[in-house]
Design a protein around this motif. Structure first.
Motif, PDB file in Angstrom:
ATOM      1  N   LEU A  52     -32.466 -12.937  -4.802  1.00  0.00           N
ATOM      2  CA  LEU A  52     -31.363 -13.064  -4.285  1.00  0.00           C
ATOM      3  C   LEU A  52     -31.458 -14.237  -3.183  1.00  0.00           C
ATOM      4  O   LEU A  52     -30.639 -14.204  -2.094  1.00  0.00           O
ATOM      5  CB  LEU A  52     -31.171 -11.486  -3.637  1.00  0.00           C
ATOM      6  N   PHE A  70     -20.227  -8.138  -7.158  1.00  0.00           N
ATOM      7  CA  PHE A  70     -21.454  -8.913  -6.962  1.00  0.00           C
ATOM      8  C   PHE A  70     -21.336 -10.438  -7.360  1.00  0.00           C
ATOM      9  O   PHE A  70     -21.058 -10.620  -8.261  1.00  0.00           O
ATOM     10  CB  PHE A  70     -22.552  -8.297  -7.930  1.00  0.00           C
ATOM     11  N   PRO A  93     -19.129 -12.512  -2.149  1.00  0.00           N
ATOM     12  CA  PRO A  93     -18.845 -11.727  -0.941  1.00  0.00           C
ATOM     13  C   PRO A  93     -17.736 -12.181  -0.151  1.00  0.00           C
ATOM     14  O   PRO A  93     -17.277 -13.356  -0.282  1.00  0.00           O
ATOM     15  CB  PRO A  93     -20.372 -12.063  -0.332  1.00  0.00           C
ATOM     16  N   MET A 119     -16.751 -13.817   3.208  1.00  0.00           N
ATOM     17  CA  MET A 119     -17.543 -14.910   4.020  1.00  0.00           C
ATOM     18  C   MET A 119     -16.779 -15.147   5.148  1.00  0.00           C
ATOM     19  O   MET A 119     -16.473 -16.291   5.490  1.00  0.00           O
ATOM     20  CB  MET A 119     -17.744 -15.999   3.030  1.00  0.00           C
ATOM     21  N   ALA A 177     -19.513 -15.332   8.505  1.00  0.00           N
ATOM     22  CA  ALA A 177     -20.558 -16.175   7.872  1.00  0.00           C
ATOM     23  C   ALA A 177     -20.403 -17.365   7.519  1.00  0.00           C
ATOM     24  O   ALA A 177     -21.106 -18.485   7.669  1.00  0.00           O
ATOM     25  CB  ALA A 177     -21.099 -15.261   6.693  1.00  0.00           C
ATOM     26  N   ILE A 228     -28.470  -6.568   1.003  1.00  0.00           N
ATOM     27  CA  ILE A 228     -28.824  -7.950   0.623  1.00  0.00           C
ATOM     28  C   ILE A 228     -27.785  -8.155  -0.568  1.00  0.00           C
ATOM     29  O   ILE A 228     -27.500  -9.388  -0.996  1.00  0.00           O
ATOM     30  CB  ILE A 228     -30.346  -8.276   0.360  1.00  0.00           C
ATOM     31  N   LEU A 229     -27.766  -7.073  -1.483  1.00  0.00           N
ATOM     32  CA  LEU A 229     -27.035  -7.420  -2.604  1.00  0.00           C
ATOM     33  C   LEU A 229     -25.677  -7.743  -2.280  1.00  0.00           C
ATOM     34  O   LEU A 229     -24.864  -8.544  -3.066  1.00  0.00           O
ATOM     35  CB  LEU A 229     -26.854  -6.037  -3.561  1.00  0.00           C
ATOM     36  N   PHE A 230     -25.032  -7.100  -1.376  1.00  0.00           N
ATOM     37  CA  PHE A 230     -23.676  -7.432  -0.967  1.00  0.00           C
ATOM     38  C   PHE A 230     -23.724  -8.976  -0.320  1.00  0.00           C
ATOM     39  O   PHE A 230     -22.655  -9.369  -0.513  1.00  0.00           O
ATOM     40  CB  PHE A 230     -23.102  -6.633   0.361  1.00  0.00           C
ATOM     41  N   ALA A 231     -24.780  -9.437  -0.027  1.00  0.00           N
ATOM     42  CA  ALA A 231     -24.661 -11.088   0.474  1.00  0.00           C
ATOM     43  C   ALA A 231     -24.769 -12.206  -0.471  1.00  0.00           C
ATOM     44  O   ALA A 231     -24.546 -13.058  -0.062  1.00  0.00           O
ATOM     45  CB  ALA A 231     -25.839 -10.996   1.738  1.00  0.00           C
ATOM     46  N   TYR A 232     -25.118 -11.723  -1.598  1.00  0.00           N
ATOM     47  CA  TYR A 232     -25.480 -12.660  -2.619  1.00  0.00           C
ATOM     48  C   TYR A 232     -24.131 -13.515  -3.079  1.00  0.00           C
ATOM     49  O   TYR A 232     -23.112 -12.756  -3.264  1.00  0.00           O
ATOM     50  CB  TYR A 232     -26.271 -12.065  -3.838  1.00  0.00           C
ATOM     51  N   VAL A 238     -25.936 -18.534   0.387  1.00  0.00           N
ATOM     52  CA  VAL A 238     -25.869 -17.320   0.487  1.00  0.00           C
ATOM     53  C   VAL A 238     -25.434 -16.860   1.983  1.00  0.00           C
ATOM     54  O   VAL A 238     -25.450 -17.634   2.891  1.00  0.00           O
ATOM     55  CB  VAL A 238     -26.770 -16.226  -0.028  1.00  0.00           C
ATOM     56  N   ASP A 239     -24.863 -15.515   2.115  1.00  0.00           N
ATOM     57  CA  ASP A 239     -24.221 -14.961   3.401  1.00  0.00           C
ATOM     58  C   ASP A 239     -25.672 -14.821   4.324  1.00  0.00           C
ATOM     59  O   ASP A 239     -26.426 -13.923   4.001  1.00  0.00           O
ATOM     60  CB  ASP A 239     -23.479 -13.816   3.069  1.00  0.00           C
TER      61      ASP A 239
END
Lengths: 177, 112
Positions: free
Chosen positions: A48, A114, A117, A119, A122, B43-47, B66-67
């Motif tokens: 990830l 999935f 996200p 953002m 961020a 972390i899965l939410f952030a990918y 990634v986030d």
């Protein structure tokens, strides 16, 4: 191979590992099975794109394994007491957990898919992090600059937990006097 | 979606262990399993698809990243988990010194 396939494989492996850890009789095997689950988490972090987290999780795993083995595995292996757990109670628990899973599925449907996200905040950090803080690693720029008070609070929690562990281990129980 | 569900299943396996096991060590292990599942879910939410880790490098043009926010929060959460695990282990050791058993149904008297 797409990343989802790898992650599904690792997650299934971790679920099997945790079930083994809970159901096996020998305590040393259970501790090591939980270690396998933690290393699976570490590998998923690499997939990830979170290398910092993978390193920290790996170290956590090693330390947790050392603490558990040092504390629980004595000269004679501790065996789990033969439990005559109520079968009906276990059945009710499993049914309740399945119901929770069913309702959680409808909640998880509402989340962003999935790989896509939200953002909002961020994206600001990604665009301006280097200019604002001068850090090349944006994760550390968030931990130590944008959200430094969060980190301070979390370090306080960690300090309190370690202090509690030391205090509890130092007290002499009455049976030893 | 299927990834979220699998991760939530891992959380529920930990919850099952906490609710049904009688051995104190198994309860501590279940708590750490729940911690793993929570961190992994965040972390899965952030990918983000087709993006790289959030570290800037000299001479490499910027790609989508990634986030970084969940990664920053989970980083401290993992360390705190180690502290709480150590606290739980210390409490379990003191209970064993007093009662000579890890079975929670036999640990009934509360006087220190």
């Amino acid at each position: 191979m797409p990343i989802e396939t790898w992650l599904i494989f690792i997650l299934s492996f971790m679920i099997i590992g945790s079930i083994v850890a809970l159901e096996i009789k020998d305590i040393l095997s259970a501790v090591i099975a939980v270690g396998v689950v933690g290393l699976g988490v570490s590998i998923s972090f690499i997939f990830l794109q979170a290398p910092d987290l993978a390193i920290v999780q790996f170290l956590f795993e090693i330390f947790a394994l050392i603490i558990m083995v040092r504390a629980f595995v004595k000269k004679d292996y501790h065996q789990e007491e033969p439990s005559k757990a109520n079968k009906i109670l276990i059945g009710i628990t499993i049914i309740t957990l399945l119901a929770i899973l069913y309702f959680a599925a409808s909640v998880l449907n509402l989340l962003p898919q999935f790989g896509e996200p939200l953002m909002n905040t961020a994206q600001y950090y990604l665009n301006n992090g280097a200019a604002d803080t001068g850090a090349a690693n944006l994760v550390t720029s968030i931990i130590l600059d944008y959200r430094a008070y969060d980190t301070l609070g979390e370090i306080t929690v960690l300090f309190t937990a370690i202090l509690g562990a030391l205090t509890v281990l130092r007290i002499k129980s009455k049976s030893h006097r | 979606m299927i990834l979220y569900l699998l991760c939530f299943t891992l959380l529920l396996v930990g919850l099952y262990g906490i609710l049904t096991k009688r051995d104190l060590i198994k309860i501590i292990l279940s708590a750490s399993i729940m911690g793993y599942a929570t961190n992994l879910l965040l972390i899965l939410f952030a990918y983000r698809n087709g993006s790289i880790f959030p570290i800037l490098r000299k001479g490499v043009e910027t790609m989508p990243m990634v986030d970084p926010l969940p990664q920053a929060l989970v980083l401290t959460s993992i360390v705190i988990e180690l502290g709480t695990t150590a606290l739980l282990v210390a409490l379990a050791l003191k209970l064993f010194q007093k009662y000579k058993t890890y079975d929670i149904t036999k640990i009934r008297k509360l006087s220190g």
